[in-house]
Design an enzyme around this catalytic site. Structure first.
Site, PDB file in Angstrom:
ATOM      1  N   CYS A  48       0.840  -1.198   0.000  1.00  0.00           N
ATOM      2  CA  CYS A  48       0.000   0.000   0.000  1.00  0.00           C
ATOM      3  C   CYS A  48       0.875   1.249   0.000  1.00  0.00           C
ATOM      4  CB  CYS A  48      -0.928   0.003   1.200  1.00  0.00           C
ATOM      5  SG  CYS A  48      -2.244  -1.226   1.083  1.00  0.00           S
TER       6      CYS A  48
ATOM      7  N   TYR B 237      -8.150  -8.666   6.928  1.00  0.00           N
ATOM      8  CA  TYR B 237      -9.162  -7.971   6.139  1.00  0.00           C
ATOM      9  C   TYR B 237     -10.392  -8.864   5.979  1.00  0.00           C
ATOM     10  CZ  TYR B 237      -5.344  -4.698   5.561  1.00  0.00           C
ATOM     11  OH  TYR B 237      -4.318  -3.824   5.806  1.00  0.00           O
TER      12      TYR B 237
END
Length: 353
Positions: A24, A180
């Site tokens: 990310c 997640y």
């Protein structure tokens, strides 16, 4: 096997066994990648990696980790990815896309803006999860997904896969790791449901199975599909573990998954992880051996000899490089030089190699 041997994955051939792991960058606006992403990903393709996987990109606005995540939930994002994938492929690398939904870990500050969730009223949004359990103390409780919400998540993954294809990506990785949403369904520590999506192992893996099937329905049979998993929650008891990961991997191969990208952790805060060079490699080796599926190894892999040994030992089929790639975009070229192998350099750079 050698680190610089090619690897066939369906109709594609990776030029070596080194891939850039999704990382990310927290640098997008409204999910749209920009010049930063072009240079970040493109330079690593120039650096000699066989595969460059873009960061965890949200399948919906609600599924973003941070407000600055990239995404693939609309056509503006699709179009912004196209020049990036063209450049990656022009360098002889494969462009990969990791599709993700952050679940209860969504609406989070990017690292240099602070820690924890986005403060209320400052751009935060409602998060969802299998059960209404917050990630940690001080985090908001997510909304437990109902059946319609689960079907919407599946549809979002399917639509994002279609956009990934139109954007020029040639490999998809479904993100079911790091705490997640899909990982939240897998682990009994975050999934307290008593319906078809909770309780038994078969019920807890149901959403991952349905997402993989939905993605495979629209992703060409000629192109690879990978799945990232956390092999263990590193919980003292009761969590997702390597045995369940092996069985999940066994069930994924007939559904069209070509490789399990093996990471760990992320579901729980403050767990003790025995960090050491290559600490996750044994998980990749066990899944490869017991589930009979290709695996990728990742985690504190920083040297050419170390990476080469993982492949030579048969512990994994691919080595994914993350932080070392941030330190050195040309790590594959440096590794090749150290190991007596070679990677074709762009004509603009050949006088240096």
């Amino acid at each position: 096997m050698n680190l610089f041997d090619p690897l066939a994955q369906r109709s594609l051939t990776l030029r070596n066994r080194l891939a850039v792991s999704p990382m990310c960058e927290y640098s997008a606006t409204d999910g749209v990648p920009n010049d930063w992403h072009m240079v970040h990903l493109g330079s690593r393709a120039v650096g000699g990696a066989a595969l460059v996987i873009a960061e965890a990109s949200a399948v919906s606005a609600q599924g973003r980790i941070s407000p600055q995540d990239t995404g693939l939930w609309n056509d503006a994002q699709l179009q912004a990815w196209q020049p990036i994938t063209r450049f990656i492929k022009a360098q002889g690398a494969i462009a990969g896309m990791q599709l993700a939904h952050a679940g209860r870990k969504a609406s989070t500050l990017r690292p240099w803006d602070g820690q924890g969730p986005v403060p209320a009223g400052q751009g935060d949004w409602l998060t969802v999860a299998p059960s209404a359990l917050p990630f940690a103390a001080g985090w908001p409780a997510p909304q437990a997904l109902d059946e319609a919400g689960i079907q919407a998540v599946i549809a979002d993954f399917r639509a994002a896969a279609q956009r990934a294809l139109a954007a020029g990506f040639e490999l998809i990785e479904v993100h079911a790791a790091h705490g997640y949403l899909l990982h939240q369904f897998l682990s009994p520590l975050s999934n307290l449901r008593d319906d078809a999506y909770g309780g038994s192992f078969e019920n807890r893996i149901r959403l991952v199975r349905e997402v993989v099937v939905a993605v495979r329905e629209v992703w060409p049979a000629a192109l690879p599909l990978w799945l990232r998993v956390s092999a263990t929650d590193w919980a003292d008891a009761g969590g997702w573990d390597i045995g369940q990961s092996v069985e999940l991997a066994r069930q994924m191969k007939p559904l069209g998954v070509d490789l399990i990208d093996v990471s760990s952790g992320g579901l729980l805060p403050h767990v003790k992880i025995p960090l050491a060079p290559g600490y996750q490699v044994p998980f990749a080796a066990q899944i490869r051996r017991e589930a009979g599926i290709a695996t990728g190894a990742v985690g504190l892999i920083t040297g050419a000899e170390q990476a080469a040994q993982i492949i030579a030992n048969g512990d994994a089929d691919v080595v994914l490089i993350a932080r070392e790639s941030l330190r050195d975009p040309y790590f594959p070229r440096r590794a090749a030089a150290q190991l007596g192998a070679s990677i074709d350099a762009p004509v603009q750079y050949q006088r240096a190699w």
